[in-house]
Design a protein around this motif. Structure first.
Motif, PDB file in Angstrom:
ATOM      1  N   ASP A  47       0.868  -1.167  -0.089  1.00  0.00           N
ATOM      2  CA  ASP A  47       0.184   0.103  -0.015  1.00  0.00           C
ATOM      3  C   ASP A  47       0.819   0.951   0.158  1.00  0.00           C
ATOM      4  OD1 ASP A  47      -2.036  -1.695   0.420  1.00  0.00           O
ATOM      5  OD2 ASP A  47      -2.228  -1.692   2.402  1.00  0.00           O
ATOM      6  N   PRO A  48       0.708   2.157  -0.902  1.00  0.00           N
ATOM      7  CA  PRO A  48       1.707   3.328  -0.971  1.00  0.00           C
ATOM      8  C   PRO A  48       1.393   4.248  -0.206  1.00  0.00           C
ATOM      9  CG  PRO A  48       0.081   3.376  -2.624  1.00  0.00           C
ATOM     10  CD  PRO A  48      -0.085   1.984  -2.233  1.00  0.00           C
ATOM     11  N   SER A  49       2.449   5.159   0.178  1.00  0.00           N
ATOM     12  CA  SER A  49       2.328   6.210   1.280  1.00  0.00           C
ATOM     13  C   SER A  49       1.180   7.245   0.713  1.00  0.00           C
ATOM     14  CB  SER A  49       3.627   7.020   1.400  1.00  0.00           C
ATOM     15  OG  SER A  49       3.851   7.701   0.373  1.00  0.00           O
ATOM     16  N   LEU A  52       2.633   9.170  -2.062  1.00  0.00           N
ATOM     17  CA  LEU A  52       2.570   8.751  -3.453  1.00  0.00           C
ATOM     18  C   LEU A  52       1.222   8.219  -4.057  1.00  0.00           C
ATOM     19  CD1 LEU A  52       4.334   7.090  -5.862  1.00  0.00           C
ATOM     20  CD2 LEU A  52       4.407   5.116  -4.325  1.00  0.00           C
TER      21      LEU A  52
ATOM     22  N   GLU B  79      10.143   4.322  -1.797  1.00  0.00           N
ATOM     23  CA  GLU B  79       9.338   3.788  -0.545  1.00  0.00           C
ATOM     24  C   GLU B  79       9.111   2.294  -0.206  1.00  0.00           C
ATOM     25  OE1 GLU B  79       6.009   6.396  -0.877  1.00  0.00           O
ATOM     26  OE2 GLU B  79       4.883   4.502  -0.838  1.00  0.00           O
ATOM     27  N   LYS B 139       4.130  -7.438   3.395  1.00  0.00           N
ATOM     28  CA  LYS B 139       3.008  -7.726   3.765  1.00  0.00           C
ATOM     29  C   LYS B 139       3.008  -8.819   4.422  1.00  0.00           C
ATOM     30  CE  LYS B 139      -0.643  -5.009   1.784  1.00  0.00           C
ATOM     31  NZ  LYS B 139      -1.822  -4.727   0.849  1.00  0.00           N
TER      32      LYS B 139
END
Lengths: 80, 139
Positions: A47-49, A52, B79, B139
């Motif tokens: 899950d992107p930030s 983003l 990220e 995850k």
């Protein structure tokens, strides 16, 4: 091992990318991330930030909730 | 030296990776040169005092630089890659600490063969490599 209690996120990134006939590498270039990151988001392994996620939504000129959806939100929509 | 890209040179995943490989290559080259250079210098004898300490420390400096290169790469990657590599590095670090703790007590109480401290770095590197095969997701 305990996982974070927040539900899973779903997204329409693969569909939106296909509509523009972009490869994962092309989308990654637009976003300034690696191709692996685009793939991880598409297959919902990551899950992107928020920054983003907003960048992705801006790129496709859509509100963020039309790109990403959390489980709770989609459950409410089904109930309606 | 800055850890972040400037406005005129935006940091891309490709550029971050290239900087990492160049930095790591430089550090490993310097490491090999220092190990052989210091071994050669000390074999000839007559080195003592502060110079001996300085020469003895020399091979470790490129390894310390390589740790900086790894840290810089961690900050410069995107990220998702950062989240993935942080997990992998933490797993490798945990396994290294666990091994050193267990082996340390084996040395004290069971008199097993000594595990030299300079081997901790290659142990961590090997475990980091293994963690890259095992940990494929965040995850």
């Amino acid at each position: 091992m305990h996982r974070h209690p927040v539900g899973e996120m779903k997204n329409r990134l693969r569909v939106l990318r296909a509509e523009r006939a972009w490869s994962q590498a092309e989308l990654a270039d637009h976003l300034g991330v690696s191709r692996q990151t685009v793939n991880a988001i598409e297959v919902e392994k990551y899950d992107p930030s928020l920054p983003l996620a907003f960048k992705i939504a801006r790129l496709f000129a859509l509100p963020i909730e039309q790109v990403f959806e959390d489980e709770e939100n989609s459950a409410t929509r089904v109930a309606e | 030296m800055t850890l972040h890209a400037t406005a005129d040179t935006p940091m891309t995943p490709q550029r971050a990776k290239r900087r990492y490989f160049v930095g790591f290559g430089v550090s490993m080259t310097l490491y090999v040169v220092c190990v052989f250079g210091v071994s050669f210098a000390l074999k000839r004898g007559g080195v003592e005092g502060p110079l001996l300490y300085a020469l003895a420390v020399l091979p470790s400096l490129p390894l310390v630089y390589s740790l900086y290169v790894m840290g810089r790469y961690l900050l410069e990657m995107d990220e998702y890659q950062r989240a993935l590599h942080t997990r992998r590095m933490l797993a490798a670090l945990g396994a290294t600490l666990a091994f050193c703790s267990v082996w340390g007590f084996l040395e004290i109480f069971a008199h097993v063969a000594r595990f030299d401290l300079y081997l901790v770095y290659p142990l961590f590197s090997t475990l980091w490599g293994l963690s890259c095969i095992v940990i494929r997701s965040v995850k």
